[in-house]
Each structure stands twice: as C-alpha cells, then as structure tokens.
Scaffold this active site. Structure first.
Site, PDB file in Angstrom:
ATOM      1  N   CYS A 260       0.795  -1.235   0.000  1.00  0.00           N
ATOM      2  CA  CYS A 260       0.000   0.000   0.000  1.00  0.00           C
ATOM      3  C   CYS A 260       0.825   1.281   0.000  1.00  0.00           C
ATOM      4  O   CYS A 260       0.756   2.067  -0.944  1.00  0.00           O
ATOM      5  CB  CYS A 260      -0.926   0.006   1.214  1.00  0.00           C
ATOM      6  SG  CYS A 260      -2.190  -1.251   1.097  1.00  0.00           S
TER       7      CYS A 260
HETATM    8  N1  LIG Z   1      -2.415  -6.514   1.448  1.00  0.00           N
HETATM    9  C1  LIG Z   1      -2.823  -5.450   2.094  1.00  0.00           C
HETATM   10  O1  LIG Z   1      -2.374  -5.187   3.208  1.00  0.00           O
HETATM   11  C2  LIG Z   1      -3.854  -4.506   1.520  1.00  0.00           C
HETATM   12  C3  LIG Z   1      -4.499  -3.608   2.388  1.00  0.00           C
HETATM   13  C4  LIG Z   1      -5.450  -2.742   1.890  1.00  0.00           C
HETATM   14  C5  LIG Z   1      -5.737  -2.762   0.527  1.00  0.00           C
HETATM   15  N2  LIG Z   1      -5.106  -3.638  -0.311  1.00  0.00           N
HETATM   16  C6  LIG Z   1      -5.495  -3.613  -1.722  1.00  0.00           C
HETATM   17  O2  LIG Z   1      -6.308  -4.752  -1.999  1.00  0.00           O
HETATM   18  C7  LIG Z   1      -6.083  -5.224  -3.325  1.00  0.00           C
HETATM   19  C8  LIG Z   1      -5.699  -6.697  -3.311  1.00  0.00           C
HETATM   20  O3  LIG Z   1      -4.450  -6.833  -2.631  1.00  0.00           O
HETATM   21  P1  LIG Z   1      -3.963  -8.192  -1.974  1.00  0.00           P
HETATM   22  O4  LIG Z   1      -2.900  -7.792  -1.014  1.00  0.00           O
HETATM   23  O5  LIG Z   1      -5.109  -8.993  -1.499  1.00  0.00           O
HETATM   24  O6  LIG Z   1      -3.318  -8.941  -3.252  1.00  0.00           O
HETATM   25  P2  LIG Z   1      -2.780 -10.431  -3.310  1.00  0.00           P
HETATM   26  O7  LIG Z   1      -1.717 -10.421  -4.337  1.00  0.00           O
HETATM   27  O8  LIG Z   1      -2.512 -10.958  -1.945  1.00  0.00           O
HETATM   28  O9  LIG Z   1      -4.010 -11.283  -3.852  1.00  0.00           O
HETATM   29  C9  LIG Z   1      -4.632 -11.029  -5.031  1.00  0.00           C
HETATM   30  C10 LIG Z   1      -5.228 -12.316  -5.590  1.00  0.00           C
HETATM   31  O10 LIG Z   1      -5.939 -11.950  -6.762  1.00  0.00           O
HETATM   32  C11 LIG Z   1      -5.744 -12.949  -7.735  1.00  0.00           C
HETATM   33  N3  LIG Z   1      -6.048 -12.403  -9.054  1.00  0.00           N
HETATM   34  C12 LIG Z   1      -5.271 -11.665  -9.877  1.00  0.00           C
HETATM   35  N4  LIG Z   1      -5.928 -11.359 -10.989  1.00  0.00           N
HETATM   36  C13 LIG Z   1      -7.167 -11.903 -10.876  1.00  0.00           C
HETATM   37  C14 LIG Z   1      -8.300 -11.933 -11.706  1.00  0.00           C
HETATM   38  N5  LIG Z   1      -8.315 -11.318 -12.903  1.00  0.00           N
HETATM   39  N6  LIG Z   1      -9.390 -12.599 -11.286  1.00  0.00           N
HETATM   40  C15 LIG Z   1      -9.403 -13.222 -10.081  1.00  0.00           C
HETATM   41  N7  LIG Z   1      -8.343 -13.238  -9.250  1.00  0.00           N
HETATM   42  C16 LIG Z   1      -7.240 -12.586  -9.644  1.00  0.00           C
HETATM   43  C17 LIG Z   1      -4.317 -13.388  -7.542  1.00  0.00           C
HETATM   44  O11 LIG Z   1      -4.090 -14.674  -8.096  1.00  0.00           O
HETATM   45  C18 LIG Z   1      -4.183 -13.343  -6.010  1.00  0.00           C
HETATM   46  O12 LIG Z   1      -4.491 -14.600  -5.435  1.00  0.00           O
HETATM   47  C19 LIG Z   1      -5.025  -4.285  -3.910  1.00  0.00           C
HETATM   48  O13 LIG Z   1      -5.671  -3.265  -4.611  1.00  0.00           O
HETATM   49  C20 LIG Z   1      -4.350  -3.721  -2.681  1.00  0.00           C
HETATM   50  O14 LIG Z   1      -3.775  -2.456  -2.949  1.00  0.00           O
HETATM   51  C21 LIG Z   1      -4.173  -4.524   0.162  1.00  0.00           C
END
Ligand SMILES: NC(=O)c1ccc[n+]([C@@H]2O[C@H](COP(=O)([O-])OP(=O)(O)OC[C@H]3O[C@@H](n4cnc5c(N)ncnc54)[C@H](O)[C@@H]3O)[C@@H](O)[C@H]2O)c1
Length: 419
Positions: A260
C-alpha cells in the site's frame, strides 16, 4: 442464487473477507485465476500470514469453496473484487487485474446483482473503468444492477483490528447502490460508513495511505538531520507523543514497504498529473524522501564500519528481519531489498536472519541465511536491525554484537547505534 457472494482475488484482502463472511453464515464462493491457490484453499491450506491452515479448514467446513471456473460467478448475488493493483513499468496504475476480474463478472452479470470493487485505485476507477465494462452486458448500473466501491483496510498482522471491527467505508454509484452495499457489509462488519459516491470512497482510501506516507517521510527526514545535530530523535517522538491531542506518532525506518504505502499514493499523484496537469507535490516529495532511506541506512552502516577502521568492502553484515512489516512474512516492496543491494554493491558480505523468511533471493541469487541468531550476531562485523520482529530483543542482541545498528528504535542501550 446458490451463493450469497463471490469474492474475486483470494489474497491478503479477499481471503480474510471471505472468512468473515463465512463466519457470519453467508454462503461464500472464492474465485481466483491462480489454480494453485484455489487447490490449496479447497484442501484447507492457507497461503497468507493472517490465516492459518486451521482457519482455512474451518472456512471450508463452514461451506466456503474456491474455484477457477468463471461460469460459477453467475450463481452469486454479490461479487466483490479484491485483485491486485500494482504499478506499471512507467510508475502509473496497472489495472489489468481489475479489468480482467470485472470482465469475468460482466460476462456473468445478472439483473439485481451487487458488484463491489475493493482494490485500492485512483478516484474515478469504479465509474470510468469498471462501470463501462459491466455495462457491456447490456445491463445498466444503478438501474439493472448495483455498483459500489468499498476500500479494503486490512492491516496484515494486526491482532486488534480485523475485517469485522474495522469500519467499512462504502460509496455507491447511486444512493440505492450505497444502501445495497451497506446492507451487504452490515451482515458481517460492525460499522459501515457511507460516502456520497464512489469517488469519495476511492479518495478516502488514498487519503489514509497518503497521510501515512507523508508522515513517515516527515520523520525520516527529521531523523537524518537530528542525527547530524546530535539529537536523539526517538526520544523526541516519545516526548511529543505525550500530547494527548493533535499529534499522532510516526516512526522513521529503513524505508517504506508493502503493497500500500509505496504504491497507492502514486495512484493519486499519477491521476492528478494526468487529469489536471500538475503535480501532487506532497506525495512526490514523500516518495523521494522515503525512497532514499535504504541508501541512507547503507551510508550510515558504512560510516559505522569506517569509525572502527574497517572497510565495508569485505565486512560481514548481518541483516535482522527482511519483511516489510514486523511479525509477518510478507516481503512485498520490502526496503530490505534495496538496502541489501546497496551493501553488496559496497562489497559487504551480506547475510540475513528472519524467523518468517526461509529463503531470500536477490537478483536470483540466494542470500546466506543465518539459522542461529546469537552466534550470527556475535560473528558479524555489523548487525543491522531492519525489522522489529517480536523475536528480537534489541538490547540483548546489541550487548553481544560487535556493532549494532538499530533502524527501528527498539534499543535503549548505548551499545546500539540508532537511526
Ligand atoms: N495486502 C494489504 O495489506 C492490503 C491492504 C489494503 C488494501 N489492499 C489492496 O487490496 C487489493 C488486493 O491486494 P492483496 O494484497 O489482497 O493482493 P494479493 O496479491 O494478496 O491477492 C490477489 C489475488 O488476486 C488474484 N487475481 C489476480 N488477478 C485476478 C483476476 N483477474 N481474477 C481473479 N483473481 C485474480 C491473484 O491470483 C491473487 O491470489 C489491492 O488493490 C491492494 O492495494 C491490500
């Protein structure tokens, strides 16, 4: 409908959400394009820090199921998109996962469906990117289906605040969309905060992260000149924190990491530049200051060795903790990587210790892992505490190290050199 909700993207954000919804008794389907992730989850195995295998198994026992089969999206009343939003090569937003997941929902969209985007992104994405893709189905947002944005606020490793007790911000395409999305989250989140629309909800998330980014940059910059002036900046922060109002403590460190803080403010500044033609100066300055912290730490390490009559070239340097955050194994955007690169470029023999990281590779080559903490600390010419995992007793380690550089301010002993 056979599922209350399908959650697209089963990572750090999607999976805890799926757990909370499953716990509340909703029938939850998980959709991910990564077959390995789907297979592991269905077998009761977790791939993220915040959930154990037992947690995933109890989700499966509670009815949760994961799939790579897009046709199953059609069976859900609500679709929540939690896919990654990284930066592209040129530093701008990379929305390919968002458009990919939205396309999958669009192909399975049905009248009355609620679609929510949770991925962090720039203001306007829900309306300008997601809505047109969904409307290719022939259905209209706010008329035939509901559309909303709700920023994810998950804080991996936080033992106090999780998906249920962190208030959820929700902004719909129309007022009715907001209400529909708020009712959905109210089933498993304690407090829902409504915004006027999707753009306000998108921007609220970016304000939160930009606020952190800028305040971390502020203390990083102050840490540097306080060191030059012989002022103990950690003591300064401790004193300032005694003010019961109007001050929130932020702490300097070897750089910012994670999914983030180093990324999201760029979504906002890129958006301001592209749409309005001028820079978001606070973000750009914070970016510049935070990005130079690993080089600053390497420079201080070099000075510490120099003071002892040693060259960095050939010195053994042990890095403690290489993840971006304490007490978890997430290495995304960790400042330990540029720091190690700088030290290696100076000729140091770098090794690391991290209870959460079994293998650590830089440019394809494994970095030597120290298994026995105390003997490694004693042996190294310089120990740099990069991450304050709970396993590290700073004062004790500083007392046995030859030289101990604490970049997280956990030590009180004069034997340690603090950032
Ligand atoms: N990790 C954090 O601490 C956090 C906190 C707040 C917000 N976010 C936001 O949340 C969002 C997701 O982040 P995350 O950390 O969960 O990511 P991540 O990489 O842990 O997980 C994302 C998942 O999405 C899957 N994916 C990718 N493309 C896809 C598609 N087209 N269809 C279905 N699945 C798909 C991937 O295979 C993966 O398993 C981002 O925008 C991030 O900025 C993350």
């Amino acid at each position: 409908m056979s599922a209350d909700v399908v959650i697209l993207g089963l990572g750090y954000v999607g999976l805890p959400l799926a757990r909370e919804a499953t716990r509340a008794g909703l029938s939850v389907l998980g959709f991910d394009i990564n077959a390995g992730v789907v297979e592991a989850l269905n077998a009761g195995r977790s791939h993220i820090d915040d959930l154990s295998d037992a947690d995933v198994q109890s989700m499966v026992d509670g009815g949760f199921r994961a799939t790579t089969d897009e046709t199953e999206i059609a069976t859900a009343a609500t679709a929540v998109i939690c896919v990654p939003t990284p930066l592209s090569e040129d530093g701008g937003p990379d929305l390919r996962a968002v458009t990919g997941a939205t396309g999958a929902v669009a192909r399975r969209l049905h009248a009355g469906m609620l679609v929510i985007l949770e991925s962090t992104t720039y203001p306007g994405t829900t309306d300008e990117v997601v809505r047109p893709i969904l409307e290719q189905s022939g259905l209209l947002a706010g008329v035939d289906f509901h559309l909303a944005f709700s920023p994810e606020r998950i804080d991996p490793g936080n033992e106090t605040f999780g998906a249920r007790n962190t208030p959820k911000v929700v902004g719909g395409h129309t007022a009715a969309c907001t209400e529909k999305a708020a009712a959905f989250y109210n089933r498993f989140v304690d407090v829902v905060v409504r915004t006027k629309g999707t753009r306000e909800a998108e921007t609220a998330k970016l304000l939160e992260n930009t606020y952190r980014h800028i305040n971390i940059a502020l203390v990083n910059e102050m840490a540097r000149f306080c060191h030059e002036l012989g002022i103990d900046f950690w003591d300064v922060i401790r004193a300032a924190s005694s003010k019961p109002f109007g001050f929130e403590a932020f702490y300097p460190g070897p750089g910012v990491g994670g999914h983030c803080i180093p990324i999201d403010p760029n979504y906002l500044s890129h958006n301001v530049r592209v749409k309005l033609g001028y820079p978001f100066r606070f973000v750009e300055l914070a970016e510049e200051i935070n990005a130079t912290m690993p080089a600053y730490v390497a420079h201080r390490a070099q000075n510490l060795l120099n003071e002892a009559g040693m060259a960095t070239n050939g010195a053994s340097v042990l890095m403690l903790g290489v993840t971006y955050k304490a007490n978890i194994g997430d290495q995304r955007e960790s400042p330990a990587v540029p720091l190690a690169r700088q030290l290696i470029a100076l000729g140091a023999k770098v090794s690391y210790h991290d209870p959460y990281v079994k293998n650590w590779a830089l440019a394809g080559a494994d970095v030597l892992r120290a298994d026995d903490l105390e003997s490694a600390v004693k042996a190294a010419d310089l120990v740099i505490l990069v991450q304050k995992h709970r396993e590290y007793d700073g004062d004790r380690l500083a007392s046995i190290a030859q030289r101990f550089f604490d970049t997280r301010g956990i030590t009180t002993t004069d034997r340690a050199h603090r950032l």
